[in-house]
Design an enzyme around this catalytic site. Structure first.
Site, mmCIF file in Angstrom:
data_model
loop_
_atom_site.group_PDB
_atom_site.id
_atom_site.type_symbol
_atom_site.label_atom_id
_atom_site.label_comp_id
_atom_site.label_asym_id
_atom_site.label_seq_id
_atom_site.Cartn_x
_atom_site.Cartn_y
_atom_site.Cartn_z
ATOM 1 N N ILE A 73 0.866 -1.255 -0.007
ATOM 2 C CA ILE A 73 -0.041 0.094 -0.047
ATOM 3 C C ILE A 73 0.861 1.237 0.139
ATOM 4 O O ILE A 73 0.564 2.351 -0.623
ATOM 5 C CB ILE A 73 -1.065 0.062 1.285
ATOM 6 C CG1 ILE A 73 -2.233 0.716 0.856
ATOM 7 C CG2 ILE A 73 -0.067 0.349 2.336
ATOM 8 C CD1 ILE A 73 -3.276 0.639 2.010
ATOM 9 N N ASN A 121 11.808 -8.169 7.147
ATOM 10 C CA ASN A 121 12.192 -7.739 8.434
ATOM 11 C C ASN A 121 11.844 -8.685 9.413
ATOM 12 O O ASN A 121 10.570 -9.205 9.271
ATOM 13 C CB ASN A 121 11.630 -6.228 8.598
ATOM 14 C CG ASN A 121 11.701 -5.609 7.253
ATOM 15 O OD1 ASN A 121 13.054 -5.507 6.911
ATOM 16 N ND2 ASN A 121 10.948 -4.572 6.979
ATOM 17 N N GLY A 132 12.771 -3.992 12.399
ATOM 18 C CA GLY A 132 11.791 -3.112 11.691
ATOM 19 C C GLY A 132 10.449 -3.811 11.184
ATOM 20 O O GLY A 132 9.594 -3.326 10.584
ATOM 21 N N HIS A 161 6.437 -12.090 5.854
ATOM 22 C CA HIS A 161 5.965 -11.378 4.661
ATOM 23 C C HIS A 161 7.645 -11.271 3.936
ATOM 24 O O HIS A 161 8.339 -10.678 4.764
ATOM 25 C CB HIS A 161 5.176 -10.293 4.371
ATOM 26 C CG HIS A 161 5.515 -9.043 5.491
ATOM 27 N ND1 HIS A 161 5.320 -9.145 6.687
ATOM 28 C CD2 HIS A 161 6.245 -7.871 5.230
ATOM 29 C CE1 HIS A 161 5.737 -8.344 7.385
ATOM 30 N NE2 HIS A 161 6.354 -7.291 6.329
ATOM 31 N N HIS A 200 9.342 -8.776 1.057
ATOM 32 C CA HIS A 200 9.149 -7.484 0.413
ATOM 33 C C HIS A 200 9.813 -7.978 -1.091
ATOM 34 O O HIS A 200 11.126 -8.026 -0.978
ATOM 35 C CB HIS A 200 9.608 -6.199 0.753
ATOM 36 C CG HIS A 200 9.117 -5.659 1.938
ATOM 37 N ND1 HIS A 200 8.469 -4.851 2.284
ATOM 38 C CD2 HIS A 200 9.137 -6.294 3.387
ATOM 39 C CE1 HIS A 200 7.846 -4.559 3.465
ATOM 40 N NE2 HIS A 200 8.333 -5.550 4.162
HETATM 41 P P1 5GP Z 1 7.137 -4.536 7.662
HETATM 42 O O1 5GP Z 1 7.541 -3.369 8.004
HETATM 43 O O2 5GP Z 1 6.203 -5.291 8.659
HETATM 44 O O3 5GP Z 1 8.182 -5.361 7.027
HETATM 45 O O4 5GP Z 1 6.010 -4.399 6.269
HETATM 46 C C1 5GP Z 1 4.857 -4.196 6.258
HETATM 47 C C2 5GP Z 1 4.358 -3.737 5.035
HETATM 48 O O5 5GP Z 1 2.982 -3.754 4.986
HETATM 49 C C3 5GP Z 1 4.601 -2.042 4.741
HETATM 50 O O6 5GP Z 1 5.615 -1.794 3.803
HETATM 51 C C4 5GP Z 1 3.321 -1.669 4.730
HETATM 52 O O7 5GP Z 1 3.419 -0.808 3.686
HETATM 53 C C5 5GP Z 1 2.352 -2.699 4.093
HETATM 54 N N1 5GP Z 1 1.075 -2.680 4.642
HETATM 55 C C6 5GP Z 1 0.532 -2.553 5.956
HETATM 56 N N2 5GP Z 1 -0.608 -2.501 5.985
HETATM 57 C C7 5GP Z 1 -1.277 -2.657 4.587
HETATM 58 C C8 5GP Z 1 -2.505 -3.151 3.978
HETATM 59 O O8 5GP Z 1 -3.519 -2.950 4.693
HETATM 60 N N3 5GP Z 1 -2.498 -3.200 2.504
HETATM 61 C C9 5GP Z 1 -1.262 -3.388 1.724
HETATM 62 N N4 5GP Z 1 -1.251 -3.873 0.544
HETATM 63 N N5 5GP Z 1 0.049 -3.270 2.566
HETATM 64 C C10 5GP Z 1 0.053 -2.902 3.752
#
Ligand code: 5GP
Length: 118
Positions: free
Chosen positions: A29, A82, A88, A95, A97
């Protein structure tokens, strides 16, 4: 239940790229690159440290399938997970990226100057 499980269940919409019985790929997002995909197992595993290697074997194949589907296998990409607080991680649902679509810089300022930590 994590926000990603809500996406898997269709309670929250996503811009889907690919899915199979066990994994889902959708656009982040808040993209940090021209192409920024999140790849998750449909089942909740908290983080990379806690996932079984057999799941990771299948997830590896799925990640490569997503990269190929988007043409990133030819141009190159960055794959990041992460793990936990210091890594982070914000969403506690494993997940990866998948970032691409441009020549990426290692632009994480705090990571590029390790002297700041000592
Ligand atoms: P983290 O920081 O946990 O590695 O990454 C979480 C990711 O999830 C972030 O890049 C954030 O933009 C994405 N994210 C969080 N909420 C949503 C959502 O509701 N929909 C989508 N498509 N991405 C999300």
């Amino acid at each position: 239940m994590t926000i990603f499980t809500k996406i898997v269940n269709g309670e929250i919409p996503c811009n889907k790229v690919l899915e199979n019985d066990e994994f889902l790929a959708f656009h982040d997002i808040n993209p940090k690159a021209p192409i920024h995909i999140l790849i998750i197992p449909k089942k909740e595993y908290k983080c990379f440290q806690e996932v079984d290697s057999q799941i990771m074997c299948k997830m590896t194949d799925f990640i490569k399938e997503v990269a190929t589907h988007l043409g990133l296998d030819k141009t190159g990409y960055r794959l990041i997970t992460n793990n936990g607080e210091n890594g982070g991680q914000e969403v506690m649902h494993l997940h990866f990226h998948l970032l691409g679509g441009a020549k990426l810089k290692w632009d994480h300022q705090s990571d590029s100057n390790s002297k700041e930590f000592f």
